[in-house]
Design an enzyme around this catalytic site. Structure first.
Site, PDB file in Angstrom:
ATOM      1  N   GLY A 181       0.818  -1.212   0.000  1.00  0.00           N
ATOM      2  CA  GLY A 181       0.000   0.000   0.000  1.00  0.00           C
ATOM      3  C   GLY A 181       0.847   1.255   0.000  1.00  0.00           C
ATOM      4  N   SER A 236       1.023   5.990  -2.074  1.00  0.00           N
ATOM      5  CA  SER A 236       0.759   7.319  -1.517  1.00  0.00           C
ATOM      6  C   SER A 236       0.813   7.220   0.002  1.00  0.00           C
ATOM      7  CB  SER A 236      -0.618   7.845  -1.962  1.00  0.00           C
ATOM      8  OG  SER A 236      -1.656   7.014  -1.454  1.00  0.00           O
ATOM      9  N   SER A 240      -2.821   1.384  14.217  1.00  0.00           N
ATOM     10  CA  SER A 240      -3.407   2.719  14.397  1.00  0.00           C
ATOM     11  C   SER A 240      -3.731   2.923  15.868  1.00  0.00           C
ATOM     12  CB  SER A 240      -4.698   2.834  13.576  1.00  0.00           C
ATOM     13  OG  SER A 240      -5.439   3.991  13.921  1.00  0.00           O
ATOM     14  N   TYR A 251     -13.128  -0.988  11.408  1.00  0.00           N
ATOM     15  CA  TYR A 251     -11.735  -0.593  11.208  1.00  0.00           C
ATOM     16  C   TYR A 251     -10.933  -0.810  12.491  1.00  0.00           C
ATOM     17  CZ  TYR A 251      -7.718   2.539  10.530  1.00  0.00           C
ATOM     18  OH  TYR A 251      -6.451   3.078  10.454  1.00  0.00           O
TER      19      TYR A 251
END
Length: 262
Positions: free
Chosen positions: A14, A17, A139, A152
């Site tokens: 991934g 960007s 995260s 998520y």
């Protein structure tokens, strides 16, 4: 401290960007040979071109690593990596009662199973060589489950369990496994999400992001969004030989959002 990846092969998933691209750029600057990844050939080619550097040092792999077939094709094309950064991920707000099974499964396949498959494929050879690094980009949402993105948060918590468990499984081998936990980060995706507010208020993107953090992440000590390079710096460091005593860790680069001492 001189972080040197000369002779090391690095995969960042991934990475066309955002945080992934910044990490790929950091590894390349430190002398690594880097493979960047994205779902489409066009975006991968553009990322490779933006990175520049010697042709032998940077290449791309186009494929959706949420699928078993793309992971198998990657392993066939690139059988050896010293460092794997499992950065690929999807996110997006949706109320719990509106999330269908298909979205739970898509988030799990992309955010969790991609890293599981790649670690399973590449770690044994790392063990044979006595050196390797596996990093899961999790995260702060793994600890602060967002009420509007429960699916998520679930996948990011799963990454912490996998990275800790795999680190224990590989104890004493010279292969470390860690998770990096970014907080609010001004990536292209977040910038796109905030663009409407920038247009509406006339404020800078940085100001809008800071206002968002004040409203939605009030515990932030940094009081601004991190840059992608600030997150990438930690990814590159924990993948280095200097970080050899760091394994099984959940390393926060969240600006102090998670309100705990340890």
């Amino acid at each position: 401290m001189i972080v040197d990846f000369t002779g090391r092969r690095v995969l960042v998933t991934g990475s066309t960007s955002g945080i992934g691209f910044a990490a790929a750029r950091g590894f390349l600057a430190a002398g690594a040979s880097v493979v960047v990844n994205g779902r489409g050939a066009e975006s991968v080619a553009a990322a490779v071109a933006r990175l520049g550097g010697p042709a032998a040092a940077v290449s791309g792999f186009a494929g959706d690593l949420a699928t078993e077939s793309a992971c198998s094709r990657l392993v066939g094309d690139h059988p050896h990596f010293d460092v794997i950064v499992n950065n690929i991920g999807v996110y997006g707000p949706q109320d719990f009662f509106d999330i269908p099974d298909s979205e739970w499964e898509r988030f799990f396949r992309t955010n969790v199973m991609s890293g599981v498959r790649l670690a399973r494929a590449y770690a044994p050879a790392m063990v044979e060589r006595g050196w390797g690094r596996i990093v899961f980009v999790s995260s702060e949402s793994a600890l602060n489950i967002p009420v509007d993105m429960i699916h998520y948060g679930f996948t990011k918590t799963a990454q912490l369990a996998i990275s800790r468990g795999l680190a224990k499984r590989l104890a004493g081998t010279g292969v470390t496994v860690n998770a990096v936990l970014p907080g609010p980060t001004l990536s292209e995706g977040v910038a796109g999400m905030l663009r409407a507010d920038v247009d509406r208020t006339g404020d800078s993107l940085e100001k809008v992001a800071a206002d968002f953090i004040a409203a939605q992440r009030a515990s932030s000590i940094l009081r601004r969004a991190a840059t992608v390079d600030e997150v990438a710096n930690l990814i590159v460091y924990v993948s280095s030989r200097q970080a050899s005593a760091t394994t099984g860790a959940a390393l926060r680069v969240d600006g102090g959002v998670v309100d705990t001492i340890v």
